[in-house]
Design an enzyme around this catalytic site. Structure first.
Site, mmCIF file in Angstrom:
data_model
loop_
_atom_site.group_PDB
_atom_site.id
_atom_site.type_symbol
_atom_site.label_atom_id
_atom_site.label_comp_id
_atom_site.label_asym_id
_atom_site.label_seq_id
_atom_site.Cartn_x
_atom_site.Cartn_y
_atom_site.Cartn_z
ATOM 1 N N LYS A 183 0.826 -1.216 0.000
ATOM 2 C CA LYS A 183 0.000 0.000 0.000
ATOM 3 C C LYS A 183 0.864 1.271 0.000
ATOM 4 C CE LYS A 183 -3.958 -2.160 0.031
ATOM 5 N NZ LYS A 183 -3.574 -3.503 -0.463
HETATM 6 C C1 LIG Z 1 -9.522 -3.072 -1.887
HETATM 7 C C2 LIG Z 1 -8.943 -3.754 -0.680
HETATM 8 N N1 LIG Z 1 -9.686 -3.837 0.426
HETATM 9 C C3 LIG Z 1 -9.220 -4.422 1.536
HETATM 10 C C4 LIG Z 1 -7.962 -4.972 1.597
HETATM 11 C C5 LIG Z 1 -7.543 -5.671 2.846
HETATM 12 O O1 LIG Z 1 -6.520 -5.005 3.518
HETATM 13 P P1 LIG Z 1 -5.544 -5.829 4.484
HETATM 14 O O2 LIG Z 1 -4.669 -6.688 3.612
HETATM 15 O O3 LIG Z 1 -4.759 -4.772 5.210
HETATM 16 O O4 LIG Z 1 -6.388 -6.626 5.420
HETATM 17 C C6 LIG Z 1 -7.142 -4.917 0.447
HETATM 18 C C7 LIG Z 1 -5.811 -5.504 0.346
HETATM 19 O O5 LIG Z 1 -4.936 -5.617 1.044
HETATM 20 C C8 LIG Z 1 -7.635 -4.277 -0.706
HETATM 21 O O6 LIG Z 1 -6.892 -4.192 -1.816
#
Ligand SMILES: Cc1ncc(COP(=O)(O)O)c(C=O)c1O
Length: 373
Positions: A183
């Site tokens: 990210k």
């Molecule tokens: C659009 C989207 N939503 C939610 C997430 C979930 O985040 P995390 O990996 O920090 O749980 C991600 C990817 O990591 C994502 O690309």
């Protein structure tokens, strides 16, 4: 004329330097391995950055969405409308609340929820809407808010985004961000909820950690989770936050190189970026129309891998993944999302890359196009 690379080009390597290494070492020496002063400082700095009353540091973007939905009382029997073009976590958290995800089709231009279709997805069981700001392009939030339902935004791609000039974070009931390794603000793992609602912040604060007492006695007032952010990761995020502006400048340059370099390639089109908004430039997604581009997205992806250019897919429609397909066999087809799922390809984009790296990726796409189109 650029030729095939000697070394592989990664898709989204983290842009981590000696500053992050030093911050981690300092944190370890401080003795705070778990949530402590650095997590608190990160919350304070991000509340200022996101122009929101409260920011809560959590263990992942997934946990951020999950706890935000629970704080809004989403539970069994409820429906939550969301986008099929997202990482499955967005829909999984709805399931984890005991609720049902209702997938609404996206619009062709940016693959965000189509506001014209939203009203048709609302039933008397609809409890909330969970829109996704794909790639960093904000959704059209005004018509979403106009439905008068609670809204939790999935802003995992959209930390730097502004919707019509306003920072994402304080616009809906809650907004969830991710600090995952790829990210724009990367801590490795981690997440955030931003909100202006005192009650939502208080409930998430109560749920993210089963409370501990000061001495041998402790109590709990709710069946909490373990969704707090460690200071080791918060220390990385604090350094990344200081670099955000510099990283944005690099992203802008890389996006311009792609826009220029790929313009005019028949059948290869980037997703639309709305000039009224600030795009976080998290991903550079193109759509490959096989009839015009001479080959399918999968064929392009394989050819680029042979050129040593790593790519990714954002996203395969969630409702077509096995688990959701089998769980909801009667769900309606979503033609725009399903076509997009066959066409989208994300190209390398990262402040860790040089302009020359991006030009290598551009030339590789152009070589493949010249061969097949
Ligand atoms: C659009 C989207 N939503 C939610 C997430 C979930 O985040 P995390 O990996 O920090 O749980 C991600 C990817 O990591 C994502 O690309």
């Amino acid at each position: 004329m650029r030729t095939r690379r000697d070394t592989p080009l990664g898709f989204q390597p983290p842009a981590i330097g000696e500053e992050e290494v030093a911050a981690v070492a300092e944190t370890l020496r401080s003795g705070w391995l778990t949530t402590g002063p650095r997590a608190a400082l990160l919350e304070e700095r991000l509340a200022a950055y996101l122009e929101a009353e409260h920011v809560l540091a959590l263990s992942s973007g997934t946990a951020a969405m999950h706890l935000a939905l629970l704080a809004l009382d989403v539970g069994p029997g409820d429906e939550v409308i969301t986008s099929p073009i997202t990482w499955p976590a967005t829909a999984n958290v709805i399931e984890h609340c005991g609720a049902t995800p209702v997938f609404c089709d996206v619009r062709d231009s940016d693959l965000n929820l189509d506001p014209a279709l939203l009203a048709t997805a609302v039933t008397e069981r609809t409890r909330a809407i969970l829109p996704v700001h794909l790639a960093g392009q904000p959704c059209d939030l005004d018509p979403i808010h106009a439905l008068g339902l609670p809204v939790v935004e999935d802003a995992a791609h959209a930390l730097e985004s502004r919707y019509r000039g306003r920072k994402l974070g304080g616009l809906s009931d809650a907004t969830a961000f991710s600090l995952y390794a790829t990210k724009n603000l990367a801590a490795g793992e981690g997440g955030l909820v931003a909100t202006n609602r005192d009650d939502v912040a208080e409930r998430i604060r109560g749920m993210r950690l089963t409370r501990r007492g000061d001495g041998s006695h402790y109590d709990q007032v709710t069946a909490g989770f373990k969704a707090n952010l460690s200071d080791v990761l918060a220390a990385i995020a604090l350094v990344q936050l200081e670099k955000l502006e510099a990283h944005t400048a690099i992203r802008e340059r890389q996006v311009a190189l792609y826009d220029d370099g790929l313009a005019g390639l028949d059948g290869i089109t980037p997703l639309t970026r709305d000039r009224r908004d600030t795009h976080a430039l998290h991903l550079y997604v193109v759509r490959i129309d096989a009839a015009r581009a001479g080959a399918t997205r999968d064929e392009y992806q394989r050819a680029l891998a042979e050129e040593r250019i790593a790519t990714s897919i954002h996203f395969l429609p969630v409702h077509r993944l096995t688990w959701f397909r089998e769980r909801y066999p009667d769900q309606p087809r979503l033609p725009v999302a399903e076509r997009a799922g066959d066409e989208v390809l994300s190209l390398p984009l990262s402040p860790a890359h040089t302009d020359a790296d991006i030009l290598d990726a551009v030339e590789a796409v152009r070589r493949v196009h010249a061969r097949v189109a």
